[in-house]
Motif scaffolding. Structure first.
Motif, PDB file in Angstrom:
ATOM      1  N   TYR A  59     -58.260  13.223 -45.434  1.00 47.65           N
ATOM      2  CA  TYR A  59     -59.695  13.057 -45.654  1.00 47.65           C
ATOM      3  C   TYR A  59     -60.265  12.361 -44.428  1.00 47.65           C
ATOM      4  CZ  TYR A  59     -58.403  14.207 -50.421  1.00 47.65           C
ATOM      5  OH  TYR A  59     -57.909  14.850 -51.527  1.00 47.65           O
ATOM      6  N   ALA A  60     -61.132  13.059 -43.713  1.00 46.77           N
ATOM      7  CA  ALA A  60     -61.658  12.548 -42.450  1.00 46.77           C
ATOM      8  C   ALA A  60     -63.016  11.898 -42.637  1.00 46.77           C
ATOM      9  CB  ALA A  60     -61.757  13.678 -41.430  1.00 46.77           C
ATOM     10  N   PHE A  61     -63.182  10.725 -42.077  1.00 44.39           N
ATOM     11  CA  PHE A  61     -64.444   9.985 -42.140  1.00 44.39           C
ATOM     12  C   PHE A  61     -65.096   9.998 -40.762  1.00 44.39           C
ATOM     13  CE2 PHE A  61     -62.288   8.769 -45.864  1.00 44.39           C
ATOM     14  CZ  PHE A  61     -63.171   8.184 -46.752  1.00 44.39           C
ATOM     15  N   ILE A  62     -66.346  10.456 -40.713  1.00 46.83           N
ATOM     16  CA  ILE A  62     -67.031  10.580 -39.437  1.00 46.83           C
ATOM     17  C   ILE A  62     -68.533  10.368 -39.629  1.00 46.83           C
ATOM     18  CG2 ILE A  62     -67.347  13.097 -39.657  1.00 46.83           C
ATOM     19  CD1 ILE A  62     -66.802  13.240 -36.579  1.00 46.83           C
ATOM     20  N   GLY A  63     -69.187   9.892 -38.594  1.00 41.98           N
ATOM     21  CA  GLY A  63     -70.627   9.689 -38.655  1.00 41.98           C
ATOM     22  C   GLY A  63     -71.126   9.196 -37.312  1.00 41.98           C
TER      23      GLY A  63
ATOM     24  N   GLU B 132     -61.259  22.111 -36.408  1.00 43.49           N
ATOM     25  CA  GLU B 132     -61.010  23.549 -36.362  1.00 43.49           C
ATOM     26  C   GLU B 132     -59.527  23.910 -36.424  1.00 43.49           C
ATOM     27  OE1 GLU B 132     -63.167  25.114 -32.996  1.00 43.49           O
ATOM     28  OE2 GLU B 132     -65.026  24.123 -33.615  1.00 43.49           O
ATOM     29  N   LYS B 133     -58.637  22.940 -36.160  1.00 39.04           N
ATOM     30  CA  LYS B 133     -57.213  23.264 -36.085  1.00 39.04           C
ATOM     31  C   LYS B 133     -56.345  22.521 -37.105  1.00 39.04           C
ATOM     32  CE  LYS B 133     -57.470  24.151 -31.093  1.00 39.04           C
ATOM     33  NZ  LYS B 133     -56.963  23.740 -29.742  1.00 39.04           N
ATOM     34  N   ARG B 134     -56.823  21.439 -37.641  1.00 42.28           N
ATOM     35  CA  ARG B 134     -55.979  20.594 -38.492  1.00 42.28           C
ATOM     36  C   ARG B 134     -55.849  21.180 -39.892  1.00 42.28           C
ATOM     37  NH1 ARG B 134     -51.663  17.458 -38.107  1.00 42.28           N
ATOM     38  NH2 ARG B 134     -51.698  15.646 -39.512  1.00 42.28           N
ATOM     39  N   GLU B 135     -54.697  21.747 -40.187  1.00 42.38           N
ATOM     40  CA  GLU B 135     -54.478  22.429 -41.465  1.00 42.38           C
ATOM     41  C   GLU B 135     -54.418  21.462 -42.645  1.00 42.38           C
ATOM     42  OE1 GLU B 135     -51.015  24.841 -41.122  1.00 42.38           O
ATOM     43  OE2 GLU B 135     -51.896  26.202 -39.641  1.00 42.38           O
ATOM     44  N   GLN B 136     -54.015  20.220 -42.396  1.00 38.02           N
ATOM     45  CA  GLN B 136     -53.890  19.258 -43.489  1.00 38.02           C
ATOM     46  C   GLN B 136     -55.239  18.726 -43.973  1.00 38.02           C
ATOM     47  OE1 GLN B 136     -51.996  19.435 -40.802  1.00 38.02           O
ATOM     48  NE2 GLN B 136     -49.953  18.545 -41.077  1.00 38.02           N
ATOM     49  N   LEU B 137     -56.302  18.953 -43.208  1.00 42.91           N
ATOM     50  CA  LEU B 137     -57.625  18.455 -43.593  1.00 42.91           C
ATOM     51  C   LEU B 137     -58.116  19.190 -44.841  1.00 42.91           C
ATOM     52  CD1 LEU B 137     -60.232  16.824 -43.003  1.00 42.91           C
ATOM     53  CD2 LEU B 137     -60.971  18.759 -41.589  1.00 42.91           C
ATOM     54  N   VAL B 138     -58.434  18.432 -45.883  1.00 39.55           N
ATOM     55  CA  VAL B 138     -58.933  19.049 -47.112  1.00 39.55           C
ATOM     56  C   VAL B 138     -60.406  18.721 -47.364  1.00 39.55           C
ATOM     57  CG1 VAL B 138     -56.666  19.145 -48.187  1.00 39.55           C
ATOM     58  CG2 VAL B 138     -58.113  17.147 -48.567  1.00 39.55           C
ATOM     59  N   CYS B 139     -60.891  17.617 -46.770  1.00 39.22           N
ATOM     60  CA  CYS B 139     -62.293  17.266 -46.964  1.00 39.22           C
ATOM     61  C   CYS B 139     -62.751  16.302 -45.883  1.00 39.22           C
ATOM     62  CB  CYS B 139     -62.495  16.636 -48.345  1.00 39.22           C
ATOM     63  SG  CYS B 139     -64.235  16.257 -48.734  1.00 39.22           S
ATOM     64  N   ALA B 140     -63.954  16.508 -45.397  1.00 38.44           N
ATOM     65  CA  ALA B 140     -64.574  15.579 -44.453  1.00 38.44           C
ATOM     66  C   ALA B 140     -65.662  14.805 -45.182  1.00 38.44           C
ATOM     67  CB  ALA B 140     -65.164  16.338 -43.272  1.00 38.44           C
ATOM     68  N   PHE B 141     -65.788  13.543 -44.846  1.00 39.73           N
ATOM     69  CA  PHE B 141     -66.875  12.715 -45.366  1.00 39.73           C
ATOM     70  C   PHE B 141     -67.799  12.382 -44.209  1.00 39.73           C
ATOM     71  CE2 PHE B 141     -63.508  11.669 -48.499  1.00 39.73           C
ATOM     72  CZ  PHE B 141     -64.179  12.042 -49.654  1.00 39.73           C
TER      73      PHE B 141
ATOM     74  N   GLU C 107     -66.697  26.266 -42.029  1.00 38.05           N
ATOM     75  CA  GLU C 107     -66.226  26.306 -43.415  1.00 38.05           C
ATOM     76  C   GLU C 107     -65.240  25.187 -43.742  1.00 38.05           C
ATOM     77  OE1 GLU C 107     -64.816  30.286 -44.068  1.00 38.05           O
ATOM     78  OE2 GLU C 107     -66.839  31.105 -44.123  1.00 38.05           O
ATOM     79  N   VAL C 108     -65.552  23.988 -43.297  1.00 38.52           N
ATOM     80  CA  VAL C 108     -64.767  22.810 -43.656  1.00 38.52           C
ATOM     81  C   VAL C 108     -65.430  22.145 -44.869  1.00 38.52           C
ATOM     82  CG1 VAL C 108     -64.146  20.460 -42.955  1.00 38.52           C
ATOM     83  CG2 VAL C 108     -63.838  22.355 -41.359  1.00 38.52           C
ATOM     84  N   PRO C 109     -64.707  21.966 -45.963  1.00 42.61           N
ATOM     85  CA  PRO C 109     -65.279  21.290 -47.125  1.00 42.61           C
ATOM     86  C   PRO C 109     -65.693  19.867 -46.754  1.00 42.61           C
ATOM     87  CG  PRO C 109     -63.228  22.403 -47.694  1.00 42.61           C
ATOM     88  CD  PRO C 109     -63.323  22.420 -46.205  1.00 42.61           C
ATOM     89  N   PHE C 110     -66.836  19.424 -47.244  1.00 48.97           N
ATOM     90  CA  PHE C 110     -67.276  18.077 -46.900  1.00 48.97           C
ATOM     91  C   PHE C 110     -68.173  17.512 -47.994  1.00 48.97           C
ATOM     92  CE2 PHE C 110     -70.810  20.629 -45.484  1.00 48.97           C
ATOM     93  CZ  PHE C 110     -71.928  19.836 -45.712  1.00 48.97           C
ATOM     94  N   CYS C 111     -68.301  16.187 -47.962  1.00 55.62           N
ATOM     95  CA  CYS C 111     -69.259  15.461 -48.797  1.00 55.62           C
ATOM     96  C   CYS C 111     -70.046  14.540 -47.881  1.00 55.62           C
ATOM     97  CB  CYS C 111     -68.544  14.621 -49.855  1.00 55.62           C
ATOM     98  SG  CYS C 111     -67.527  15.556 -51.016  1.00 55.62           S
ATOM     99  N   ILE C 112     -71.181  14.085 -48.358  1.00 61.99           N
ATOM    100  CA  ILE C 112     -71.984  13.121 -47.622  1.00 61.99           C
ATOM    101  C   ILE C 112     -71.817  11.749 -48.258  1.00 61.99           C
ATOM    102  CG2 ILE C 112     -74.336  12.402 -47.024  1.00 61.99           C
ATOM    103  CD1 ILE C 112     -75.095  15.366 -46.936  1.00 61.99           C
ATOM    104  N   ILE C 113     -71.614  10.734 -47.426  1.00 61.05           N
ATOM    105  CA  ILE C 113     -71.592   9.351 -47.907  1.00 61.05           C
ATOM    106  C   ILE C 113     -72.777   8.625 -47.295  1.00 61.05           C
ATOM    107  CG2 ILE C 113     -70.373   7.155 -47.912  1.00 61.05           C
ATOM    108  CD1 ILE C 113     -67.751   8.638 -47.801  1.00 61.05           C
TER     109      ILE C 113
END
Length: 205
Positions: free
Chosen positions: A26-30, A101-110, A134-140
């Motif tokens: 789960y990646a956290f970015i902003g 774009e390449k990380r297969e283990q990523l399931v969701c970005a925040f 098409e990366v699944p994500f949510c907004i925090i």
């Protein structure tokens, strides 16, 4: 979900050097100074897991933290301080786009957004970028303690309007948080727990 263990694993700027384990990430970015490190520390209940600083843009690498020995929390650099390129991704460091774009283990970005501010162009651009690849994500939404509840609702509505104007069919799933008041921790962890349950059942991890 109860956080029993949270440990730093590795920092690097190359996706090929990220952990090889097939655990969900789960990646956290902003944008820089959005309160990402404080949020990560609040979520994991560890005061100094992620380094906080008054200087924006301090996080410059892909940082992996293993949580409960069965998933990774990934702390990514703020995209507001990225090097500029001539392509459409000019606001993002190349290794950030490589990761998404390449990380297969990523399931969701925040995607972290400061709830005090009006809809920012760079945030909308990044959200659209995730949609395009098409990366699944949510907004925090962060720092909800800084404004009134009514203003929080008003600003969330403004983001919904901005996203619908950018051809989104609906507002992405979102969470309201405050690191200071420990708001939003349980909903976030419950969401991650639910996604993990589905992954572990389907993949026998």
């Amino acid at each position: 979900m109860k956080i029993n263990t949270a440990e730093f694993v590795i920092s690097n700027s190359e996706v090929s050097k990220c952990p090889k384990e097939p655990l969900p990430e789960y990646a956290f970015i902003g944008r820089s100074n959005v309160g990402k490190s404080s949020l990560i520390n609040m979520i994991t209940n560890h005061k100094n897991l992620a380094k906080t600083s008054g200087r924006p843009g301090k996080t410059q690498l892909i940082n992996h933290f293993k949580i409960n020995n069965n998933w990774f929390l990934v702390d990514l650099p703020g995209y507001g301080y990225a090097r500029v390129s001539k392509k459409a991704k000019e606001t993002f460091q190349q290794f950030i786009t490589d990761y998404f774009e390449k990380r297969e283990q990523l399931v969701c970005a925040f995607v972290l957004i400061d709830i005090r501010l009006e809809a920012q162009k760079i945030d909308l651009e990044f959200i659209n970028y995730l949609g395009e690849i098409e990366v699944p994500f949510c907004i925090i939404f962060t720092k909800s303690d800084k404004i009134s509840k009514g203003k929080v609702e008003q600003n969330v509505a403004a983001y919904r309007k901005a996203l619908l104007a950018n051809n989104w069919e609906e507002m992405p799933q979102h969470f309201i948080t405050s690191s200071l008041d420990v708001v939003g921790r349980e909903p976030l962890l419950d969401f991650i727990d639910g996604v993990n349950d589905g992954i572990f059942k389907n993949n026998d991890l």
